[in-house]
Structure formats: structure tokens, C-alpha cells
Design an enzyme around this catalytic site. Structure first.
Site, PDB file in Angstrom:
ATOM      1  N   HIS A 182       0.836  -1.217   0.000  1.00 47.32           N
ATOM      2  CA  HIS A 182       0.000   0.000   0.000  1.00 47.32           C
ATOM      3  C   HIS A 182       0.866   1.261   0.000  1.00 47.32           C
ATOM      4  O   HIS A 182       0.435   2.299   0.482  1.00 47.32           O
ATOM      5  CB  HIS A 182      -0.946   0.036   1.206  1.00 47.32           C
ATOM      6  CG  HIS A 182      -1.681  -1.247   1.443  1.00 47.32           C
ATOM      7  ND1 HIS A 182      -2.925  -1.493   0.901  1.00 47.32           N
ATOM      8  CD2 HIS A 182      -1.340  -2.358   2.141  1.00 47.32           C
ATOM      9  CE1 HIS A 182      -3.323  -2.707   1.273  1.00 47.32           C
ATOM     10  NE2 HIS A 182      -2.372  -3.253   2.014  1.00 47.32           N
ATOM     11  N   SER A 227      14.261  21.868 -15.836  1.00 49.49           N
ATOM     12  CA  SER A 227      13.045  22.646 -16.014  1.00 49.49           C
ATOM     13  C   SER A 227      13.402  23.982 -16.637  1.00 49.49           C
ATOM     14  O   SER A 227      14.506  24.494 -16.448  1.00 49.49           O
ATOM     15  CB  SER A 227      12.383  22.852 -14.643  1.00 49.49           C
ATOM     16  OG  SER A 227      11.665  24.072 -14.618  1.00 49.49           O
ATOM     17  N   LYS A 266      15.583  21.876 -10.660  1.00 46.73           N
ATOM     18  CA  LYS A 266      14.948  20.610 -11.030  1.00 46.73           C
ATOM     19  C   LYS A 266      15.843  19.661 -11.808  1.00 46.73           C
ATOM     20  O   LYS A 266      16.620  20.064 -12.669  1.00 46.73           O
ATOM     21  CB  LYS A 266      13.683  20.873 -11.865  1.00 46.73           C
ATOM     22  CG  LYS A 266      12.530  21.465 -11.106  1.00 46.73           C
ATOM     23  CD  LYS A 266      12.039  20.611  -9.932  1.00 46.73           C
ATOM     24  CE  LYS A 266      11.308  19.377 -10.370  1.00 46.73           C
ATOM     25  NZ  LYS A 266      10.021  19.683 -11.006  1.00 46.73           N
ATOM     26  N   GLU A 272       9.598   8.469 -16.829  1.00 39.49           N
ATOM     27  CA  GLU A 272       8.203   8.907 -16.975  1.00 39.49           C
ATOM     28  C   GLU A 272       7.661   8.588 -18.372  1.00 39.49           C
ATOM     29  O   GLU A 272       6.519   8.152 -18.528  1.00 39.49           O
ATOM     30  CB  GLU A 272       8.089  10.411 -16.714  1.00 39.49           C
ATOM     31  CG  GLU A 272       8.316  10.777 -15.249  1.00 39.49           C
ATOM     32  CD  GLU A 272       8.369  12.288 -15.059  1.00 39.49           C
ATOM     33  OE1 GLU A 272       7.368  12.960 -15.325  1.00 39.49           O
ATOM     34  OE2 GLU A 272       9.434  12.787 -14.660  1.00 39.49           O
TER      35      GLU A 272
END
Ligand code: ARG
Length: 457
Positions: free
Chosen positions: A156, A277, A283, A290
Site C-alpha cells: 500500500h 526545467s 529541477k 516517466e
């Protein structure tokens, strides 16, 4: 360009219908398979005496010339051709004249396209198998470096019980190993030669189907001509195998994305697999992972796409089947690229074992071991579980962990607790006593690694 079938027609084709019907934009990718198939067919026509031997060998040489001219770029595919089969045949006639026109004896584009697509699928599955092997090597090699990297295992997404980064990596190795068997079975499904099925009902010519199948490296010939031209199960099998690979890559991506976040900090990806970024100077984003996760959508879509194309088709060939190719090309390209990126991304990522250990120290991942310790002293497990549950609740309320509680504090919950509890809840002990086969202890993971080594990894 002249149509192969124009004899029957008096009117010319509607220009939009012509464009809509064309498949050259994508099936030209199978030019080598198409020519290879034609070479085998022409040779067989010659050896069976169906066409003169001289014509057969001239056709074969001309086809070889077309192949090498396409390979070198000397000959370009005509984007106006209807499909790759028409293009190659027209080019052959342009080079060889009338004798080239006997190549299509005892053959239809229906068995021809089924053949080309199977040859493509076989090659694709072989390539994917090699890429899976490379990824497995990278994963297993990385696992060898971190059998001591204690970290929380999750359920979980909540810290659950102690494992190691090596154990986590090898779980993915198991998935990719199963993918290998699916890829092999898709390869086997494709390894049946449809050539000689004709349009749907075979041929009256004395062809030798074994000869062409053997020349093209097939394991067997299909046993029913109607099935031969309309079977695309092998493509669905390949798409499913590819979907499972991408699904596994996607799950692993998801975890790596979490692991390289500031919240986890377990791993650092090499700069080569990240981007920055345009506005936030700090970043470093895990874009490759992804994108691999994101591309799972199209790969799964391709599988559903083909199943949907096939679901209502009557026997035998229908033009709907032209829709079978782009999905497999796309899934093959997407999965291959993802696999190619994943192996070096795993190889180059650095592990932050300290952060993993720190995470393991919070979250009571040794609570089961505390309950087990009571159970080993004769308390029925369910009771031991409840005692430990109360104890954890107390510890949370008092800002303590199972390691920092005193024996007196333990004894509020059961007088069976003694000094040995500290040994029982020590995280390294909790890990390394999990020696059950397939478990996370260093000893069990070494056994897993040995098994991988025996398999060549
Ligand atoms: N371009 C077609 C395909 O990809 C080739 C087969 C054409 N056969 C036919 N009967 N029109 O399926």
C-alpha cells in the site's frame, strides 16, 4: 503507378480512395522480407518446373539487385505505389520485362503479406529477446552491488517489512524473465509458413511448400490455407508479450521515479537520463522513466487495436487486416527503445544506501518480528499481533521506536518480554533471519544471484 489488378477495371480510382487504400507508407518497412519471400517462391517455381529454370534464376538475380539497391538507397520506394508487394513486382517487371510477370504464379498478395509479416514478427521477437537479455544482465549486475542495502519493502506504499535493494531489483528480473518466455512463445507462433495458401484456397500448381518454408527458415508450414491467410494470432501474441514488457518497465519506472524523489532519495539517476526545467533551476526530472511509463498507453492500445480489428472478421482475407501492421511496428519500436534506455539507466544510477537504511528505521517495519518473538515464546500469533499493535500505538504516541523503547516499557504490554527483544527487533537481524527460500536475507539473495549466474547472468 499501374495497379496489379487493373485488368478488371474500366474506370479509374477515386484519388482519395486510392490514398486511403495505400499501405506503402508503412509496409515498405517490410521490403527485405517481401523480397526474401519472393526469392524463395521464384526458386521453388523453377525447381518444380512451374516456370523455366532460367526465368527463375533471372528473377532471383533481379530481386537481389532490387534488395541491394533499396539497402544502399540507390532505389527509392515510390510513395504512390499501392503497397510494398506492388512496388517490388512493378520494379521487377521494369528491370526484367515480361518474364518477371510469372513470379506471381501460384501466389496471392494474401499469402505474401502474411508471410512478410511473420518474417518481420520473427525478427522483432528475436531482437526483443536480445534486449531483454541485456536488461536482465544490467539488473542482476546491479543487484550484486547491493545485497546489503537494507530498505523498507512496501505494501500500500506504506513501509511494511525489511528487504534489500538487491531483493527489490531481482523481483523485476523475475518479471523480465517471464517476459522472455512470452516473447519466445510469440516467436514460435510466428514460425509457421503461410506461403502456398494462395488467395485462400491453395493452388492447382504443383508447388513445394516445404521447400519455400525451409528456405525461409520456418519450422513448419500452416496446415489450412484459409487459416494461413487470415491468422494474425502471432501478431496478437507478440503485442501481448510487448505489452507485458512495457507494463513491467512502467511499474519499475514508477518506483524509480519515487526512489529518486527528495521524499525517498534512495537513488540518483545519471544526468544522461534526466532533464531540467525551463523555470525551476533546481529541477532534475526523471523524464525517461516517466516517458517509458507514459508510452505503456500506446503499447497497450496497439494490442486492443488488433484484437478489435480481428474480432468480427469472416474468413478468409479482408482488407481490415492491413490495419494489423502499424500497431506491431509501433509497439516493437517503443518497447525496443524503452529496453535500450532502461539497461544503461539502471547501470549508471547510484544508490544511496544510507537513505534506504534511514527510511527502514522509521515506520516500524520490525513490528512483525516483535510479534514473532512473542509467538516464539508460546503466545498464539494473533494474540502476539494484538499486543504488538498496542505497543506500536504507544510508541507512536511517545515518539519512540521498537529499538529505542526500554525493557520496562515493553513489559507494560507483556511480561514475556526480556532482553532478547532488542536482538529480535534489530533491523539487520530482521532482514537476515528471513532466510526462507526466495526471501530477502543476504543469504537468500545470494542464492537467487547464484541461480541467475547459472542461467548466464
Ligand atoms: N496491403 C495489403 C495488406 O497489408 C496486402 C494484401 C492485399 N490483398 C488484397 N487482397 N487486397 O494486407
Amino acid at each position: 503507378m499501374a495497379k496489379l489488378w487493373e485488368g478488371r477495371f474500366s474506370g479509374s480510382q477515386n484519388a482519395d480512395a486510392d490514398a486511403f487504400n495505400r499501405s506503402i507508407a508503412f509496409d515498405s518497412r517490410m521490403y527485405a522480407q517481401d523480397i526474401e519471400g519472393s526469392i524463395a517462391h521464384a526458386s521453388m517455381l523453377g525447381s518444380q518446373g512451374i516456370i523455366p529454370q532460367q526465368d527463375a534464376s533471372d528473377i532471383v538475380s533481379a530481386l537481389q539487385g532490387i534488395l541491394s539497391d533499396l539497402d544502399s538507397g540507390k532505389l527509392e520506394i515510390d510513395p504512390q505505389a499501392e503497397d510494398i508487394h506492388s512496388f517490388v513486382e512493378n520494379e521487377l517487371v521494369a528491370r526484367l520485362g515480361r518474364r518477371a510477370k510469372s513470379l506471381h504464379t501460384a501466389r496471392s498478395r494474401n499469402d505474401q503479406v502474411a508471410l512478410d509479416f511473420r518474417l518481420f514478427a520473427k525478427q522483432a521477437m528475436t531482437d526483443v529477446q536480445n534486449l531483454l537479455e541485456d536488461l536482465l544482465k544490467a539488473i542482476v549486475a546491479k543487484a550484486r552491488t547491493c545485497t546489503d542495502a537494507l530498505m523498507p519493502g512496501y505494501t500500500h506504499l506504506q513501509r511494511a517489512q525489511p528487504v534489500t535493494y538487491a531483493h527489490w531489483l531481482l523481483a523485476y528480473a523475475c518479471m523480465f524473465e517471464r517476459d522472455m518466455t512470452r516473447v519466445q512463445s510469440a516467436l514460435k507462433a510466428a514460425d509457421v509458413c503461410p506461403l502456398g495458401s494462395g488467395a485462400l484456397a491453395g493452388t492447382t500448381f504443383p508447388i513445394d511448400r516445404q521447400e519455400t518454408a525451409f528456405a525461409l527458415g520456418f519450422g513448419s508450414v500452416c496446415s489450412n490455407s484459409m487459416d494461413g491467410v487470415s491468422d494474425r494470432d502471432f501478431a496478437a501474441d507478440a503485442l501481448y508479450a510487448l505489452s507485458m514488457i512495457q507494463t513491467h518497465l512502467s511499474r519499475m519506472s514508477e518506483e524509480i521515479i519515487l526512489q529518486c524523489s527528495w521524499e525517498f532519495g534512495f537513488v540518483t539517476l545519471d544526468d544522461g537520463f534526466c532533464t531540467g526545467s525551463s523555470i525551476m533551476p533546481q529541477k532534475k526530472n526523471p523524464d525517461i522513466a516517466e516517458l517509458v511509463r507514459g508510452k505503456t498507453g500506446r503499447v497497450n492500445g496497439n494490442l486492443i487495436g488488433l484484437l478489435t480489428v480481428l474480432k468480427g472478421l469472416p474468413l478468409a482475407y479482408n482488407k481490415d487486416m492491413q490495419e494489423d501492421k502499424e500497431g506491431l511496428f509501433d509497439s516493437f519500436d517503443t518497447v525496443s527503445t524503452s529496453l535500450k534506455l532502461f539497461a544503461p539507466m539502471i547501470e549508471t544510477m547510484t544508490l544511496n544506501k544510507e537513505a534506504m537504511r534511514q527510511a527502514a528505521q522509521r515506520g516500524f517495519i520490525n513490528a512483525t518480528d516483535c510479534a514473532d518473538a512473542l509467538a516464539k515464546k508460546g503466545v498464539p500469533f494473533r494474540e502476539a499481533y494484538n499486543i504488538t499493535g498496542n505497543l506500536v500505538r504507544w510508541a507512536i504516541g511517545h515518539g519512540k521506536t521498537l529499538e529505542t523503547m526500554t525493557l520496562d516499557e515493553y513489559r507494560q504490554f507483556s511480561d514475556l518480554f526480556d532482553e532478547s527483544i532488542f536482538d529480535a527487533v534489530n533491523l539487520d537481524n530482521c532482514l537476515n533471519r528471513r532466510t526462507s527460500a526466495g526471501g530477502p536475507s543476504q543469504q537468500s539473495v545470494q542464492a537467487q544471484l547464484q541461480a541467475w549466474q547459472q542461467k548466464g547472468y
